[in-house]
Design a protein around this motif. Sequence first.
Motif, PDB file in Angstrom:
ATOM      1  N   ALA A 381       0.842  -1.195   0.000  1.00 32.36           N
ATOM      2  CA  ALA A 381       0.000   0.000   0.000  1.00 32.36           C
ATOM      3  C   ALA A 381       0.877   1.244   0.000  1.00 32.36           C
ATOM      4  O   ALA A 381       1.905   1.305   0.683  1.00 32.36           O
ATOM      5  N   GLY A 382       0.481   2.224  -0.812  1.00 34.33           N
ATOM      6  CA  GLY A 382       1.217   3.477  -0.882  1.00 34.33           C
ATOM      7  C   GLY A 382       2.345   3.486  -1.889  1.00 34.33           C
ATOM      8  O   GLY A 382       3.019   4.514  -2.053  1.00 34.33           O
ATOM      9  N   LEU A 383       2.560   2.354  -2.576  1.00 32.69           N
ATOM     10  CA  LEU A 383       3.623   2.277  -3.583  1.00 32.69           C
ATOM     11  C   LEU A 383       2.980   2.026  -4.942  1.00 32.69           C
ATOM     12  O   LEU A 383       2.220   1.066  -5.108  1.00 32.69           O
ATOM     13  N   VAL A 384       3.258   2.878  -5.924  1.00 33.48           N
ATOM     14  CA  VAL A 384       2.638   2.772  -7.248  1.00 33.48           C
ATOM     15  C   VAL A 384       3.722   2.757  -8.319  1.00 33.48           C
ATOM     16  O   VAL A 384       4.635   3.598  -8.303  1.00 33.48           O
ATOM     17  N   LEU A 385       3.623   1.800  -9.236  1.00 36.25           N
ATOM     18  CA  LEU A 385       4.521   1.767 -10.392  1.00 36.25           C
ATOM     19  C   LEU A 385       3.871   2.592 -11.489  1.00 36.25           C
ATOM     20  O   LEU A 385       2.843   2.212 -12.050  1.00 36.25           O
ATOM     21  N   THR A 386       4.447   3.741 -11.799  1.00 35.80           N
ATOM     22  CA  THR A 386       3.809   4.699 -12.698  1.00 35.80           C
ATOM     23  C   THR A 386       4.235   4.559 -14.149  1.00 35.80           C
ATOM     24  O   THR A 386       3.562   5.079 -15.038  1.00 35.80           O
ATOM     25  N   ASP A 387       5.334   3.897 -14.411  1.00 36.76           N
ATOM     26  CA  ASP A 387       5.809   3.750 -15.791  1.00 36.76           C
ATOM     27  C   ASP A 387       6.649   2.485 -15.898  1.00 36.76           C
ATOM     28  O   ASP A 387       7.168   1.967 -14.893  1.00 36.76           O
TER      29      ASP A 387
END
Length: 461
Positions: A381-387
Motif C-alpha cells: 500500500a502506498g507504492l505505485v509503479l507509474t511507468d
Amino acid sequence: MRGETHVVQCSSSVHLRLEPVLPHACEVWRDEDYVVRVLAPSEQRFVRHGTYTGRSVSVSGELDPAALKEAFAALQLAFPVVMCRIEEDAAGSGYLLSPGDSRVGASITAGDVATVSLPATPVDPATQLAYLDAVTSGAGRWRVTLFAHHSIADAGHCVELLSRFWDFYTDIVEAAPISVVPQDYPQSLEWHVAQHGITEGRVSGFEGVTRPLPPTGAPVPVGDPAPSSLVQPRRARLDQAATARIVGLGHHRAVSVNGLVTAALLRAYASETSDATSGPVPLSCLYPVDMRSRLDPRVAPAAGTNMAGLASFAAGIDLSDNVLELAQRISERLRDDLADGIVQQSVLHFPDCYGTNRTHALAEHVAITNTGAVPPFRTPAGLVLTDYEIVYLSAHPRPSAGASAAVTFLLYTFHGQLTIGLLGGGADADRLLAAVGKELTALSEETIELAATGSRRVWVA
C-alpha cells in the motif's frame, strides 16, 4: 518486524563436469569450475555483446532499501540461473557456468530517475547474469531496473523475474513469511522443441528476409570489446481509450492486435523512408513469436530462456491501401505458418542466420518485438509503479558479426496504454516516431460496422 525467509533446497538441477572443448578455452574451466551446458544457438546470439535486457519501472512512494536488498537476494536464491555466469572460448562460443563464490546484491544510489543509466555496479556476464539497480531522487521518487542477460531470459522470463521480485518485496514489507524454492535451470527453445518431437523442416519461414552469403572459409573474429553501453528507446504512446479501440477493432474484425499494429508500423516506416507516393514500397519484417503457449504442455515463463521462434512477412507497402487489409494479410501469414509448424521449427534454422558460421545474412528488415500486456505487479500500500520501459545494456559490445535490422520496434501495453519503443532510426528517429503516432491514431479511429443493426459506430480519438 519483517517476516521469516525459508529456503527450500532443490536438488533436481544437474551440473555436468566438462573438459575444455578447445585448447585455448576459458581459463576459468581450469580452476575446477562446472559447466552447466553449452549455450544453444537461440542463446548464443546475445553472447558477443554481453546483452542484458532491462525492465525499468518508475516508482512513486517510499521504498525500503533494506527490504529491496532482501527481496533481490531472495530472487537470486529462487532463480539460481541469474547467479550463473557466461564465459566464452577462443572462438566466441558461450558456456553457461554454475554460480561463482561471490554474489552482487542490489545497488541503491541517489540520482536522476527521469532516465535509465548504466548501473552503479559494473555489469559483467562472467560475474552473474542479473543485476538490480535502484535510484532515488528523494521525495518518494524511484527508478528500479532489473537487468537479466538475454541469453538466459527473454521477455516472458524477464517479466516473471520482475514480478517475483515485487512479490518478495511486498511480503517482506508486510511482514509475511516467504518460502524460497530454487527453480531448475531453464532450458533453451531448441531443447523444448526436441522434447516435443519437432524436427527441422525444409524451409525456415523467413526466406524472404534473408540472402545467401558467399562462403568465406574463415570465422568472424571476436574482436576487442568496447565500454559498456545502455540504450533507452524513444517511445510513442497511446492513451487507454485509443488502445482499447484498437483492441476492439481487432476483436470485431478477427484480426490480431499484433497484425493491426504491425501493419501500422510498416506503413509508418514506408512513409518516412522512401518516396511512397510513387508506388508500393518493398519491405520485409521479422518478428519473434513466443512458443510457450504454443507447445503442449505449455512451458512456464521461467522454464525457458529464449522461447521465441521467428516469423516473417514481406510485401510491397502501398499507402493507398486500407490498413486493415494489410493487417489481415499479416495475421493470415502467421496463422498459416503456425498451422504448418513452420514457426515451431524456425529456431532450428538459427545457425544459418546467426553467428560466425552463418550461411545467410538478414537483409535490412524491420524488426518488431511484441511483448504483450505487462501484468500488474503486486506492491505494498502506498507504492505505485507509474511507468514501465524496456532497455538494453551491452556489457562488452564488439564489432557486429552480421547485418542488423534497419530499425527495431518494441510493442507492449502498460496500464492499458499501448507503447511503441524505437531502436535505431538515426537522425530520422523522431520523425519516424511521429509517423508511428499518426498511423496508430488513424488505426484507432477506424470505423467498426455493426452487422446486427446495419449501422456504423465511429469512435473518435
